[in-house]
Design a protein around this motif. Structure first.
Motif, PDB file in Angstrom:
ATOM      1  N   ILE A 118     -17.073 -44.207  13.166  1.00 37.13           N
ATOM      2  CA  ILE A 118     -18.514 -43.996  13.021  1.00 37.13           C
ATOM      3  C   ILE A 118     -18.809 -42.566  12.546  1.00 37.13           C
ATOM      4  O   ILE A 118     -19.621 -42.345  11.652  1.00 37.13           O
ATOM      5  CB  ILE A 118     -19.225 -44.261  14.366  1.00 37.13           C
ATOM      6  CG1 ILE A 118     -19.097 -45.732  14.763  1.00 37.13           C
ATOM      7  CG2 ILE A 118     -20.680 -43.819  14.315  1.00 37.13           C
ATOM      8  CD1 ILE A 118     -19.948 -46.683  13.977  1.00 37.13           C
ATOM      9  N   ARG A 119     -18.138 -41.594  13.129  1.00 35.08           N
ATOM     10  CA  ARG A 119     -18.474 -40.196  12.831  1.00 35.08           C
ATOM     11  C   ARG A 119     -17.836 -39.692  11.552  1.00 35.08           C
ATOM     12  O   ARG A 119     -18.442 -38.916  10.817  1.00 35.08           O
ATOM     13  CB  ARG A 119     -18.018 -39.294  13.987  1.00 35.08           C
ATOM     14  CG  ARG A 119     -18.862 -39.459  15.226  1.00 35.08           C
ATOM     15  CD  ARG A 119     -18.911 -38.161  16.036  1.00 35.08           C
ATOM     16  NE  ARG A 119     -19.943 -38.285  17.058  1.00 35.08           N
ATOM     17  CZ  ARG A 119     -19.746 -38.849  18.258  1.00 35.08           C
ATOM     18  NH1 ARG A 119     -18.554 -39.306  18.569  1.00 35.08           N
ATOM     19  NH2 ARG A 119     -20.730 -38.936  19.114  1.00 35.08           N
TER      20      ARG A 119
ATOM     21  N   SER B 170     -26.391 -56.423  22.853  1.00 31.70           N
ATOM     22  CA  SER B 170     -26.816 -56.076  24.210  1.00 31.70           C
ATOM     23  C   SER B 170     -27.241 -54.616  24.294  1.00 31.70           C
ATOM     24  O   SER B 170     -26.915 -53.794  23.439  1.00 31.70           O
ATOM     25  CB  SER B 170     -25.677 -56.332  25.193  1.00 31.70           C
ATOM     26  OG  SER B 170     -24.680 -55.353  25.020  1.00 31.70           O
ATOM     27  N   ASN B 172     -26.142 -52.466  26.343  1.00 33.10           N
ATOM     28  CA  ASN B 172     -24.926 -51.643  26.468  1.00 33.10           C
ATOM     29  C   ASN B 172     -24.338 -51.318  25.106  1.00 33.10           C
ATOM     30  O   ASN B 172     -23.914 -50.188  24.852  1.00 33.10           O
ATOM     31  CB  ASN B 172     -23.880 -52.377  27.299  1.00 33.10           C
ATOM     32  CG  ASN B 172     -24.214 -52.366  28.766  1.00 33.10           C
ATOM     33  OD1 ASN B 172     -24.790 -51.394  29.266  1.00 33.10           O
ATOM     34  ND2 ASN B 172     -23.884 -53.432  29.447  1.00 33.10           N
ATOM     35  N   GLU B 173     -24.318 -52.325  24.235  1.00 30.84           N
ATOM     36  CA  GLU B 173     -23.722 -52.103  22.917  1.00 30.84           C
ATOM     37  C   GLU B 173     -24.572 -51.137  22.095  1.00 30.84           C
ATOM     38  O   GLU B 173     -24.039 -50.257  21.407  1.00 30.84           O
ATOM     39  CB  GLU B 173     -23.583 -53.443  22.188  1.00 30.84           C
ATOM     40  CG  GLU B 173     -22.483 -54.299  22.760  1.00 30.84           C
ATOM     41  CD  GLU B 173     -22.524 -55.748  22.291  1.00 30.84           C
ATOM     42  OE1 GLU B 173     -21.457 -56.328  22.105  1.00 30.84           O
ATOM     43  OE2 GLU B 173     -23.631 -56.303  22.115  1.00 30.84           O
ATOM     44  N   MET B 175     -26.453 -48.801  23.311  1.00 36.06           N
ATOM     45  CA  MET B 175     -26.282 -47.469  23.898  1.00 36.06           C
ATOM     46  C   MET B 175     -24.952 -46.860  23.451  1.00 36.06           C
ATOM     47  O   MET B 175     -24.870 -45.670  23.155  1.00 36.06           O
ATOM     48  CB  MET B 175     -26.339 -47.582  25.423  1.00 36.06           C
ATOM     49  CG  MET B 175     -26.684 -46.303  26.103  1.00 36.06           C
ATOM     50  SD  MET B 175     -27.598 -46.623  27.602  1.00 36.06           S
ATOM     51  CE  MET B 175     -26.331 -47.322  28.622  1.00 36.06           C
ATOM     52  N   LEU B 176     -23.920 -47.710  23.405  1.00 35.06           N
ATOM     53  CA  LEU B 176     -22.615 -47.225  22.945  1.00 35.06           C
ATOM     54  C   LEU B 176     -22.732 -46.652  21.533  1.00 35.06           C
ATOM     55  O   LEU B 176     -22.249 -45.551  21.246  1.00 35.06           O
ATOM     56  CB  LEU B 176     -21.614 -48.379  22.967  1.00 35.06           C
ATOM     57  CG  LEU B 176     -20.262 -48.111  22.312  1.00 35.06           C
ATOM     58  CD1 LEU B 176     -19.458 -47.147  23.156  1.00 35.06           C
ATOM     59  CD2 LEU B 176     -19.492 -49.403  22.096  1.00 35.06           C
ATOM     60  N   PHE B 177     -23.398 -47.384  20.642  1.00 31.81           N
ATOM     61  CA  PHE B 177     -23.520 -46.919  19.263  1.00 31.81           C
ATOM     62  C   PHE B 177     -24.374 -45.659  19.181  1.00 31.81           C
ATOM     63  O   PHE B 177     -24.089 -44.767  18.389  1.00 31.81           O
ATOM     64  CB  PHE B 177     -24.055 -48.041  18.370  1.00 31.81           C
ATOM     65  CG  PHE B 177     -22.952 -48.864  17.782  1.00 31.81           C
ATOM     66  CD1 PHE B 177     -22.204 -49.710  18.588  1.00 31.81           C
ATOM     67  CD2 PHE B 177     -22.623 -48.771  16.444  1.00 31.81           C
ATOM     68  CE1 PHE B 177     -21.162 -50.450  18.073  1.00 31.81           C
ATOM     69  CE2 PHE B 177     -21.574 -49.506  15.901  1.00 31.81           C
ATOM     70  CZ  PHE B 177     -20.850 -50.350  16.713  1.00 31.81           C
ATOM     71  N   LYS B 178     -25.392 -45.603  20.015  1.00 34.78           N
ATOM     72  CA  LYS B 178     -26.220 -44.406  20.037  1.00 34.78           C
ATOM     73  C   LYS B 178     -25.396 -43.200  20.492  1.00 34.78           C
ATOM     74  O   LYS B 178     -25.454 -42.129  19.889  1.00 34.78           O
ATOM     75  CB  LYS B 178     -27.403 -44.640  20.990  1.00 34.78           C
ATOM     76  CG  LYS B 178     -28.572 -43.750  20.712  1.00 34.78           C
ATOM     77  CD  LYS B 178     -29.772 -44.145  21.561  1.00 34.78           C
ATOM     78  CE  LYS B 178     -30.789 -43.015  21.527  1.00 34.78           C
ATOM     79  NZ  LYS B 178     -31.818 -43.165  22.565  1.00 34.78           N
ATOM     80  N   ALA B 179     -24.605 -43.434  21.538  1.00 38.57           N
ATOM     81  CA  ALA B 179     -23.785 -42.332  22.068  1.00 38.57           C
ATOM     82  C   ALA B 179     -22.762 -41.865  21.041  1.00 38.57           C
ATOM     83  O   ALA B 179     -22.388 -40.691  21.025  1.00 38.57           O
ATOM     84  CB  ALA B 179     -23.083 -42.776  23.354  1.00 38.57           C
ATOM     85  N   MET B 180     -22.322 -42.762  20.176  1.00 39.51           N
ATOM     86  CA  MET B 180     -21.357 -42.366  19.141  1.00 39.51           C
ATOM     87  C   MET B 180     -22.051 -41.708  17.955  1.00 39.51           C
ATOM     88  O   MET B 180     -21.400 -41.348  16.983  1.00 39.51           O
ATOM     89  CB  MET B 180     -20.570 -43.596  18.663  1.00 39.51           C
ATOM     90  CG  MET B 180     -19.647 -44.159  19.721  1.00 39.51           C
ATOM     91  SD  MET B 180     -18.517 -45.427  19.111  1.00 39.51           S
ATOM     92  CE  MET B 180     -19.605 -46.677  18.549  1.00 39.51           C
ATOM     93  N   GLY B 181     -23.369 -41.609  18.024  1.00 35.65           N
ATOM     94  CA  GLY B 181     -24.111 -40.976  16.940  1.00 35.65           C
ATOM     95  C   GLY B 181     -24.214 -41.849  15.702  1.00 35.65           C
ATOM     96  O   GLY B 181     -24.357 -41.335  14.588  1.00 35.65           O
ATOM     97  N   ALA B 182     -24.160 -43.171  15.873  1.00 32.12           N
ATOM     98  CA  ALA B 182     -24.208 -44.074  14.723  1.00 32.12           C
ATOM     99  C   ALA B 182     -25.586 -44.053  14.076  1.00 32.12           C
ATOM    100  O   ALA B 182     -26.597 -44.016  14.767  1.00 32.12           O
ATOM    101  CB  ALA B 182     -23.856 -45.497  15.166  1.00 32.12           C
TER     102      ALA B 182
END
Ligand SMILES: Nc1ncnc2c1ncn2[C@@H]1O[C@H](COP(=O)(O)OP(=O)(O)O)[C@@H](O)[C@H]1O
Ligand SMILES: [Mg+2]
Lengths: 271, 281
Positions: A118-119, B170, B172-173, B175-182
């Motif tokens: 992703i990054r 979901s 959770n999914e 949030m995961l992508f947000k946390a990865m900065g997607a």
């Protein structure tokens, strides 16, 4: 399981490690200022420390963690990591949630390099595969790299999500009840794994849990939170020797500490 | 169990029902034999039903063979089937393209959800076949008007299923992508779309059925050289066995489309065994 050599983690006696995470006067209100989820939270994490937060359900633990990770903006206050204010998700912050949340259409190892993909793109992700493989071996999943997550057990999936968190080499690990969906035996085992991994990676970790035993066995300090408005009311330094073992749970001293925290929580609950 | 020496040795075991032990193809064949036998009895043997309403199995078989020969030897029927196949193919492609694009617009943007979706729902509740004369007036009696009608009918299930698929990721999914900065595009391409594929394929299967119905309806109403026109022609001549035979061959086209979609789904959505969230204890 071979225990790694414990590193010095004595923030009180030796020269104190440098602060890495600084949170000042942090407040968060939800629902148009009607629900105060967090009020004036101060806290400092030092490099290499393991700190836990305990508190009843709904007292704002997850909110605190989401703000610390940049997933949620605070209403007021400062969050500074490594000298830079946190204004959004950052690669030097590792997050782990109650659910492993692996993408079922990617193999385990592809899931682990997903943050890199992703990054930094696919090429970087490909280059990170050997590192991902090493991490999988670290958590005992070396043979499961090419397996799809549907075939992993709950504990294995959580271990894989530990690897996904570690692949970006984060400066801090933020863990929101990471093992609370697992059965008790798996959970004990995972806690010891987590201790070992944190020792090997010299990680700074911040754990949210509602299990007092889990908080005490893993932490250098335990913060006790009180609800409505959510705030930290007490800090308990856990001076049990490291490495911690599951046998320590049966010692009188451990029982004393857990009892003390339970009293604190109980007192809050009755107010 | 009668020769068990001691009743204490008897254990409680599960007995598989007879139907569970019969292979599926045997069960299907048995049902077909029974149905054809009753059919034969009612038509050829007893004459309960007039041959104009329901031809006997023998007559139908004769016509099946006749039509089959015509198809195999490249006769006019093959040409008609080819026309209908082209109609169905283009309509399905068009419906997929438009339906998917609108689905992404509705599922991914507030504008689509709030402004576009209500209109789509309103149009979807209309009897879409009623638009057939308009399409014929606009596009003529060639296959274009049939393609348009079939695509029109098949687009809506794809819109709805694509939007539902995108919503289905979901918390959770996300949030995961947000946390990865997607980025939004990354979240769409790497999470929401793959995660929504099971939904999307459900819509595509419904569309495959709809596109067949649309194409044949178009050919009934708008003439032309398709299989639908052949069926109508035979029906107007009271040639019921021929109608039966043509419908059977036509259904092969529908089955081919449906199973192509199902096959693609199996290839692309290989992970979706029971649609269970992974890692949930
Ligand atoms: N997005 C939100 N909108 C409104 N209220 C919320 C939201 N998230 C959490 N809350 C409320 O804030 C409080 C703290 O929630 P949370 O941080 O999840 O607590 P914990 O993790 O300690 O159980 C709860 O009362 C919860 O209902
Ligand atoms: Mg929580």
């Amino acid at each position: 399981m071979a225990m790694a050599e414990p590193r010095a983690r004595i923030p009180e006696t030796a020269a104190p490690a440098r602060p890495i995470y600084e949170i000042e006067r942090l407040s968060k209100t939800y629902a148009n200022n009607r629900l105060v989820a967090l009020q004036d939270v101060h806290l400092t994490l030092r490099k290499g420390e393991f700190v836990s937060v305990v508190g009843s359900s709904g007292c704002g633990k997850s909110t605190l963690l989401k703000i610390m990770s940049g997933l949620l903006p605070p209403t007021r206050g400062r969050v500074v990591l490594d000298g830079r204010p946190v204004t959004g998700p950052r690669p030097d912050i590792g997050m782990m949630f109650q659910q492993a949340t692996l993408l079922p259409w990617k193999t385990t190892i592809e899931n682990i390099v997903l943050p890199i993909e992703i990054r930094e793109g696919r090429a970087a992700a490909k280059a990170a595969l050997p590192r991902a493989q090493a991490l999988l071996s670290l958590v005992g999943l070396g043979d499961f790299a090419r397996v799809f997550p549907g075939e992993l057990s709950g504990g294995m999936a959580q271990r894989a999500s530990i690897c996904r968190m570690l692949i970006s080499e984060p400066a801090v690990l933020l863990l929101d009840e990471p093992f609370s969906a697992l059965d008790e035996l798996t959970r004990d085992f995972m806690n010891m794994e987590l201790q070992r991994i944190c020792a090997e990676q010299e990680a700074t970790a911040f754990l949210v849990t509602h299990s007092l035993a889990e908080a005490v066995i893993l932490s250098d300090r335990v913060l006790v939170m009180k609800p409505r408005p959510g705030r930290v009311v007490e800090e308990i330094v856990i001076d049990l020797p490291r490495p911690r073992t599951l046998e320590m749970i049966n010692t009188p001293k451990f029982g004393q500490i857990v009892g003390h925290i339970r009293d604190l929580l109980g007192k809050e609950a009755h107010q | 169990m009668t020769d068990t020496p001691d009743s204490r040795d008897t254990v409680w075991v599960e007995h598989e029902a007879l139907i569970d032990r019969v292979p599926r193809w045997v069960a299907m064949l048995a049902l077909a034999v029974v149905v054809v036998a009753i059919w034969d009895l009612a038509t050829a043997r007893m004459g309960w039903v007039s041959p104009i309403i329901l031809p006997s199995p023998g007559e139908t078989l004769e016509d099946l063979i006749f039509v089959g020969k015509n198809l195999l030897t490249g006769g006019y029927m093959l040409e008609a089937l080819w026309t209908t196949t082209r109609t169905v193919f283009w309509a399905f492609l068009l419906a997929t393209g438009i339906g998917f694009s609108l689905g992404v617009l509705v599922g991914e943007t507030k504008f689509g959800e709030r402004a576009v979706m209500p209109y789509l729902v309103a149009i979807d509740t209309m009897p879409k076949v009623a638009f057939a004369p308009l399409f014929i007036a606009w596009l003529g009696f060639d296959i274009a008007s049939k393609v348009a009608l079939a695509a029109f009918i098949a687009t809506f299930p794809i819109v709805v299923s694509t939007a539902a698929g995108l919503y289905s990721a979901s918390e959770n999914e996300r949030m995961l992508f947000k946390a990865m900065g997607a980025s939004r595009l990354q979240t769409l391409m790497r999470l929401k779309l793959p995660n929504g594929l099971p939904h999307i394929f459900t819509g595509l299967k419904i569309a495959a059925v709809g596109v067949m119905a649309g194409a044949i309806t178009g050919e009934f109403l708008g003439g032309g050289r398709g299989f639908g026109a052949l069926i109508r022609q035979s029906a107007s001549q009271m040639d019921t066995p021929r109608v039966f035979a043509l419908i059977l061959y036509l259904s092969l086209l529908g089955l081919a489309l449906f199973f192509t979609v199902a096959w693609l789904q199996k290839r692309l959505v290989f992970w979706n065994k029971a649609n269970q969230p992974i890692g949930a204890a």
